[in-house]
Design a protein around this motif. Sequence first.
Motif, PDB file in Angstrom:
ATOM      1  N   VAL A  15      40.179  70.608  -6.373  1.00 10.36           N
ATOM      2  CA  VAL A  15      40.552  69.309  -6.943  1.00 10.36           C
ATOM      3  C   VAL A  15      40.934  69.477  -8.412  1.00 10.36           C
ATOM      4  O   VAL A  15      41.929  68.914  -8.881  1.00 10.36           O
ATOM      5  CB  VAL A  15      39.386  68.308  -6.788  1.00 10.36           C
ATOM      6  CG1 VAL A  15      39.656  67.038  -7.600  1.00 10.36           C
ATOM      7  CG2 VAL A  15      39.180  67.960  -5.316  1.00 10.36           C
ATOM      8  N   ARG A  16      40.179  70.261  -9.144  1.00 11.74           N
ATOM      9  CA  ARG A  16      40.468  70.491 -10.560  1.00 11.74           C
ATOM     10  C   ARG A  16      41.826  71.171 -10.752  1.00 11.74           C
ATOM     11  O   ARG A  16      42.508  70.939 -11.752  1.00 11.74           O
ATOM     12  CB  ARG A  16      39.370  71.347 -11.190  1.00 11.74           C
ATOM     13  CG  ARG A  16      38.009  70.670 -11.261  1.00 11.74           C
ATOM     14  CD  ARG A  16      36.948  71.659 -11.710  1.00 11.74           C
ATOM     15  NE  ARG A  16      35.599  71.105 -11.684  1.00 11.74           N
ATOM     16  CZ  ARG A  16      35.014  70.491 -12.710  1.00 11.74           C
ATOM     17  NH1 ARG A  16      35.661  70.372 -13.852  1.00 11.74           N
ATOM     18  NH2 ARG A  16      33.792  70.023 -12.591  1.00 11.74           N
ATOM     19  N   ARG A  17      42.203  72.010  -9.776  1.00  9.10           N
ATOM     20  CA  ARG A  17      43.479  72.725  -9.852  1.00  9.10           C
ATOM     21  C   ARG A  17      44.616  71.942  -9.222  1.00  9.10           C
ATOM     22  O   ARG A  17      45.745  72.410  -9.179  1.00  9.10           O
ATOM     23  CB  ARG A  17      43.347  74.080  -9.154  1.00  9.10           C
ATOM     24  CG  ARG A  17      42.444  75.073  -9.865  1.00  9.10           C
ATOM     25  CD  ARG A  17      42.014  76.210  -8.946  1.00  9.10           C
ATOM     26  NE  ARG A  17      43.147  76.775  -8.238  1.00  9.10           N
ATOM     27  CZ  ARG A  17      43.056  77.441  -7.086  1.00  9.10           C
ATOM     28  NH1 ARG A  17      41.870  77.584  -6.502  1.00  9.10           N
ATOM     29  NH2 ARG A  17      44.119  77.937  -6.504  1.00  9.10           N
ATOM     30  N   ASN A  18      44.304  70.758  -8.701  1.00 10.18           N
ATOM     31  CA  ASN A  18      45.310  69.902  -8.075  1.00 10.18           C
ATOM     32  C   ASN A  18      45.934  70.559  -6.848  1.00 10.18           C
ATOM     33  O   ASN A  18      47.130  70.404  -6.579  1.00 10.18           O
ATOM     34  CB  ASN A  18      46.410  69.529  -9.079  1.00 10.18           C
ATOM     35  CG  ASN A  18      47.162  68.277  -8.661  1.00 10.18           C
ATOM     36  OD1 ASN A  18      46.584  67.346  -8.097  1.00 10.18           O
ATOM     37  ND2 ASN A  18      48.452  68.241  -8.915  1.00 10.18           N
ATOM     38  N   VAL A  19      45.123  71.274  -6.076  1.00  8.22           N
ATOM     39  CA  VAL A  19      45.598  71.865  -4.827  1.00  8.22           C
ATOM     40  C   VAL A  19      45.912  70.740  -3.850  1.00  8.22           C
ATOM     41  O   VAL A  19      45.165  69.770  -3.733  1.00  8.22           O
ATOM     42  CB  VAL A  19      44.537  72.810  -4.238  1.00  8.22           C
ATOM     43  CG1 VAL A  19      44.965  73.322  -2.865  1.00  8.22           C
ATOM     44  CG2 VAL A  19      44.283  73.973  -5.184  1.00  8.22           C
TER      45      VAL A  19
ATOM     46  N   GLY B 228      48.548  68.202 -13.183  1.00  9.21           N
ATOM     47  CA  GLY B 228      47.243  68.560 -12.677  1.00  9.21           C
ATOM     48  C   GLY B 228      46.392  67.338 -12.413  1.00  9.21           C
ATOM     49  O   GLY B 228      46.832  66.200 -12.525  1.00  9.21           O
ATOM     50  N   ALA B 229      45.150  67.608 -12.043  1.00  8.14           N
ATOM     51  CA  ALA B 229      44.230  66.509 -11.809  1.00  8.14           C
ATOM     52  C   ALA B 229      44.097  65.680 -13.079  1.00  8.14           C
ATOM     53  O   ALA B 229      44.142  66.203 -14.188  1.00  8.14           O
ATOM     54  CB  ALA B 229      42.867  67.063 -11.394  1.00  8.14           C
ATOM     55  N   SER B 230      43.952  64.388 -12.923  1.00  6.45           N
ATOM     56  CA  SER B 230      43.883  63.517 -14.085  1.00  6.45           C
ATOM     57  C   SER B 230      42.634  63.808 -14.897  1.00  6.45           C
ATOM     58  O   SER B 230      41.611  64.258 -14.375  1.00  6.45           O
ATOM     59  CB  SER B 230      43.869  62.056 -13.629  1.00  6.45           C
ATOM     60  OG  SER B 230      42.650  61.758 -12.965  1.00  6.45           O
ATOM     61  N   GLY B 231      42.733  63.557 -16.206  1.00 12.39           N
ATOM     62  CA  GLY B 231      41.575  63.748 -17.061  1.00 12.39           C
ATOM     63  C   GLY B 231      40.416  62.877 -16.615  1.00 12.39           C
ATOM     64  O   GLY B 231      39.251  63.267 -16.733  1.00 12.39           O
ATOM     65  N   ARG B 232      40.717  61.688 -16.094  1.00 12.66           N
ATOM     66  CA  ARG B 232      39.678  60.802 -15.601  1.00 12.66           C
ATOM     67  C   ARG B 232      38.902  61.453 -14.463  1.00 12.66           C
ATOM     68  O   ARG B 232      37.669  61.427 -14.435  1.00 12.66           O
ATOM     69  CB  ARG B 232      40.303  59.484 -15.108  1.00 12.66           C
ATOM     70  CG  ARG B 232      39.291  58.444 -14.622  1.00 12.66           C
ATOM     71  CD  ARG B 232      39.942  57.404 -13.716  1.00 12.66           C
ATOM     72  NE  ARG B 232      40.486  58.000 -12.502  1.00 12.66           N
ATOM     73  CZ  ARG B 232      39.742  58.330 -11.455  1.00 12.66           C
ATOM     74  NH1 ARG B 232      38.443  58.126 -11.460  1.00 12.66           N
ATOM     75  NH2 ARG B 232      40.302  58.884 -10.390  1.00 12.66           N
TER      76      ARG B 232
END
Length: 501
Positions: free
Chosen positions: A236-240, A327-331
């Motif tokens: 999720v952090r890597r926006n896979v 990438g994954a949003s900062g939120r």
Amino acid sequence: MADIKREIERKYESDESGLPDLTGVAGVAAVIDKGVAHLDATYYDTADQRLAASAVTLRRRTGGSDAGWHLKFPVAPGVRDEIQAPLSATLPGALAGLVRSRVRDAELRPVVRLRSDRDVRDLVDADGRLLAEVSVDAVRAERLTEEGGSAQWTEIEVELADGGDPAFLDKVEKRLRKAGVRPSKSVSKLARALAETAPEKKRRPAAPGAPVTAGDHVLAYVRDQRDAIVELDPAVRRNVEDSVHSMRVATRRMRSTFKSFGRILDRAITDPIGDELKWLAGELGVDRDREVLNERLSAALDQVPATLVSGPVAERLAAWAGDRTGGASGRLIGILDSRRYLALLDALDTLLADPPLLKAAGKKPGKVIPEAVKKDFAKVSALVGQALELDPGTDRDVAIHEARKKTKRTRYAAEAARPALGKPAKDLVKSMKSLQNLLGEHQDSVMARGTLRELSAVAHAAGESAFTYGLLYGREEHRAATVEADLPGFWDEVKDAAADL
């Protein structure tokens, strides 16, 4: 900034005979000697080796062409994603976040030092294109914790070139086997080092045995969902792709299981955890729901002839969807770094280590588990029956939506039951998934029509034509009506599947 590389490699045992001649491998035109590299790597883990338990490796390496920090996640046998960061004295924040779901508040400390003399060969084709890198590694391992054992060995490593065909590795292996070389028993150098330098008295706890009781089966399913959440966190952090959706599904599966099997796991303990899972699922869905709806409306707009598109409809839709690229949003990363989320992971670990089992948990699964699944299915049946009796409109829409939610719950309960009940549970999972998709199409249409009304009002206020929004609205109405017309016959088929439980 961290770099990501898909690593496809195979490891082999090696004796003193060195590397066999590989010029006879199909496709190999030349074997080029690249010399010997001296590598020095320190591997980091928690005191209880949480990373190693998940086959994740984190190292700081000097020497060779890729000195720096390397974090590797398993993808499949012989396949790992390697995330690299520049050499620095401390662990880069980009990598620290990717191991947080496993490490949490525990300290990462040096556990093993590996020094390798790597004799490298490049296998190239007739055009000089790299096919694979083959190395003979003389490894010296030193455990940096506890009694500090040591070991040494030699291994052959074959790593496929970027973009290469994995079938080429089969050809290399055939040649190696013919020369008497055999695949390594260890999945990585670190795994072998930990095994060969471990103190005799230090043994890993045994993995859970095969499920026997009803409680065993439910806990096995809960454990699978806990593992999925932890493993999906770095993705999720890597926006896979699809990782946010998959993590959200895992949270829903677990929460649903707590509700379905309340006779097995004490809900006084699981309900508060379920509330936190609901919170996490909601946070994961903030961007996801709008993204899915945008994809639906954009695809529908693409089907409208240009002559029927009045005004800046695509622009309005894009503005509504917002910029979701990158990438994954900062939120979302903030959620995954939050104390609340990490406390949830700790709570799940505690539950699995000391499960709140009730009396029914000790019984055989053949009776307790089907009863729970049937109870869930009865709720679906009541809601579908209610929906079919209502006239088209808001009340029917609500009933169908509620039926869809209970269908998911029944599907997840049947998934948990499948190892115990076999084919009847498997068939019910399939039926519930199909019903969920059908009812989901209806709910997506309801949501799409609500959004189209909002966009139409905004366009009208700006002096733009609302014609195209009305056209799309009518098409969505038709899609929902089709589902409602198909539901009675579809439901008759679903009931047959549930009758076999």
